[in-house]
Design an enzyme around this catalytic site. Structure first.
Site, PDB file in Angstrom:
ATOM      1  N   LYS A 102       9.983  -0.843   1.374  1.00  0.00           N
ATOM      2  CA  LYS A 102       9.901   0.069   2.522  1.00  0.00           C
ATOM      3  C   LYS A 102       8.743  -0.319   3.448  1.00  0.00           C
ATOM      4  O   LYS A 102       7.704  -0.770   2.963  1.00  0.00           O
ATOM      5  CB  LYS A 102       9.650   1.478   1.962  1.00  0.00           C
ATOM      6  CG  LYS A 102       9.827   2.583   2.950  1.00  0.00           C
ATOM      7  CD  LYS A 102       9.474   3.912   2.318  1.00  0.00           C
ATOM      8  CE  LYS A 102       7.998   4.178   2.360  1.00  0.00           C
ATOM      9  NZ  LYS A 102       7.581   5.561   2.284  1.00  0.00           N
ATOM     10  N   LYS A 109       2.828   2.633   5.830  1.00  0.00           N
ATOM     11  CA  LYS A 109       1.572   2.665   6.583  1.00  0.00           C
ATOM     12  C   LYS A 109       0.471   1.905   5.879  1.00  0.00           C
ATOM     13  O   LYS A 109      -0.370   1.300   6.508  1.00  0.00           O
ATOM     14  CB  LYS A 109       1.093   4.114   6.704  1.00  0.00           C
ATOM     15  CG  LYS A 109       1.793   4.917   7.726  1.00  0.00           C
ATOM     16  CD  LYS A 109       1.163   6.297   7.758  1.00  0.00           C
ATOM     17  CE  LYS A 109       2.093   7.359   7.205  1.00  0.00           C
ATOM     18  NZ  LYS A 109       2.017   7.598   5.790  1.00  0.00           N
ATOM     19  N   LYS A 150       2.750   4.177  -6.736  1.00  0.00           N
ATOM     20  CA  LYS A 150       1.363   4.251  -6.252  1.00  0.00           C
ATOM     21  C   LYS A 150       0.361   4.004  -7.369  1.00  0.00           C
ATOM     22  O   LYS A 150      -0.721   3.488  -7.115  1.00  0.00           O
ATOM     23  CB  LYS A 150       1.106   5.588  -5.556  1.00  0.00           C
ATOM     24  CG  LYS A 150       1.872   5.677  -4.248  1.00  0.00           C
ATOM     25  CD  LYS A 150       1.173   6.471  -3.169  1.00  0.00           C
ATOM     26  CE  LYS A 150       1.866   6.215  -1.844  1.00  0.00           C
ATOM     27  NZ  LYS A 150       1.594   7.195  -0.831  1.00  0.00           N
TER      28      LYS A 150
END
Ligand code: AQP
Length: 336
Positions: A200, A203, A118
């Site tokens: 992955k 969202k 992130k």
């Protein structure tokens, strides 16, 4: 109090309202939660405090939080059987997180894969909350004296650090926290992006073609599956290293239909990828259709959703505050 609840083991899990829920959120998390809710005393949370570790639009965050609650219920989570709540409504999460921050080491936080990923994705906002995310997640879990934490493969490392923090704290103060175990589903533990199957399905993915959303309309879902990345071969066979795209589609198809990989290989033997992708798309459309319709109905019923999250927070706070009081006493805070 109901005796069954006392005897059942406790489960805690949550999903961030950091984007609209995906097929990965459903197959990797919510679908399993529903299966577990008969056997366990379950706390299912919408972790909005985690979501703001990445900058969010406030109006969108509020909309998604409520929509996520509607989708939890539409997926089959019964609010009378499970404690469903919004993380920021139970202040014990923030309070215990601060304490656990003081029992979490800089070095161990630096090793977290999610922090590294992130920070790379949000290079202009590598904030302290993103770094100490695992301490808040440990608080979420430990407040409820949780036995099992259902998570996808990607979150296993966070449950492990939670255990390390609990061991450290218990080592100083005695048995304050129950030791939680990760609970990884056999199918659906890692649903990958349809356009880059080495990543992955997330969202907050910026590539709309890679992600299927629970609330997406059937035409768009079919379009995404038809464009899904495969490989240069022509046979449907499970091998995540040489055929990541096809293997991901097999995972999805298996989760949607209940068929094993062997059965899928047999069903599509001698058939092209085009036919396989269409079948996977159709299975997903039919699996998501009733969920989407029920969620749309619930989103329109604001007062019902409000009653669910208020009741959920009250119930969660009873257990959470009990643990927090014990922790405050152990660390030496003066009683209020
Ligand atoms: N693609 C996935 N496959 C299997 N499981 C998944 N989960 C999420 N995506 C997949 C599982 O859902 C739970 C909630 O995850 P989260 O929203 O709290 O955090 P996350 O793993 O960071 O989810 P996203 O979608 O990738 O969100 P963003 O994009 O905001 O980072 C977890 O149990 C997770 O394993």
């Amino acid at each position: 109090m109901d005796e069954n609840i006392i005897q059942k083991k406790t489960i805690f899990s949550g999903i961030q309202p950091s984007g609209d829920l995906t097929l990965g959120s459903y197959l990797g998390a919510i679908k399993n939660w529903v299966e577990l809710s008969d056997m366990y005393n379950c706390y299912y949370c919408i972790v909005d405090m985690h979501a703001i570790t990445v900058r969010q639009n406030p109006t969108e965050l509020r909309r998604r939080t409520i929509a996520q609650l509607a989708q939890y219920i539409a997926c089959g989570l019964d609010p009378d059987k499970n404690t469903i709540f919004i993380q920021s409504h139970v202040s014990a999460h923030a309070e215990l997180a601060w304490i656990l921050n003081c029992y979490t080491m800089f070095g161990e936080l630096s090793r977290m894969t999610q922090f590294k990923d992130k920070s790379a994705k949000n290079a202009d906002n590598i904030n302290a909350g993103l770094f100490t995310y695992p301490a808040l997640m440990a608080a979420d879990i430990l407040l409820y004296q949780t036995d099992l934490v259902p998570v996808g493969e990607d979150q296993k490392q966070h449950v492990e650090i939670c255990r390390d923090i609990a061991v450290r704290f218990n080592g100083v103060y005695g048995d304050v926290f129950k030791m939680p175990e990760p609970y990884i589903p056999k199918v659906g533990a890692r649903i990958m992006s349809l356009t880059s199957p080495e990543n992955k399905m997330s969202k907050s993915d910026k590539d709309p073609g890679g992600c299927i959303y629970i609330m997406q309309n059937p035409d768009d879902i079919m379009r995404c599956f038809k464009r899904a990345v495969t490989d240069s071969e022509t046979f449907v066979c499970y091998n995540t290293s040489t055929k990541p795209g096809i293997s991901n589609l097999m995972q999805i198809y298996s989760a949607a239909t209940g068929e094993s990989f062997e059965e899928i290989e047999k069903e599509f033997c001698g058939k092209g990828y085009g036919e396989f992708k269409t079948k996977v798309g159709e299975a997903v459309v039919e699996m998501l259709r009733p969920i989407r319709e029920e969620a749309e109905r619930l989103i329109a019923d604001k007062s019902y959703l409000e009653s669910v999250y208020k009741k959920g927070a009250e119930k969660a706070a009873l257990t959470a505050n009990k643990t927090l009081r014990k922790v405050y006493k152990k660390v030496g805070f003066v009683e209020k």
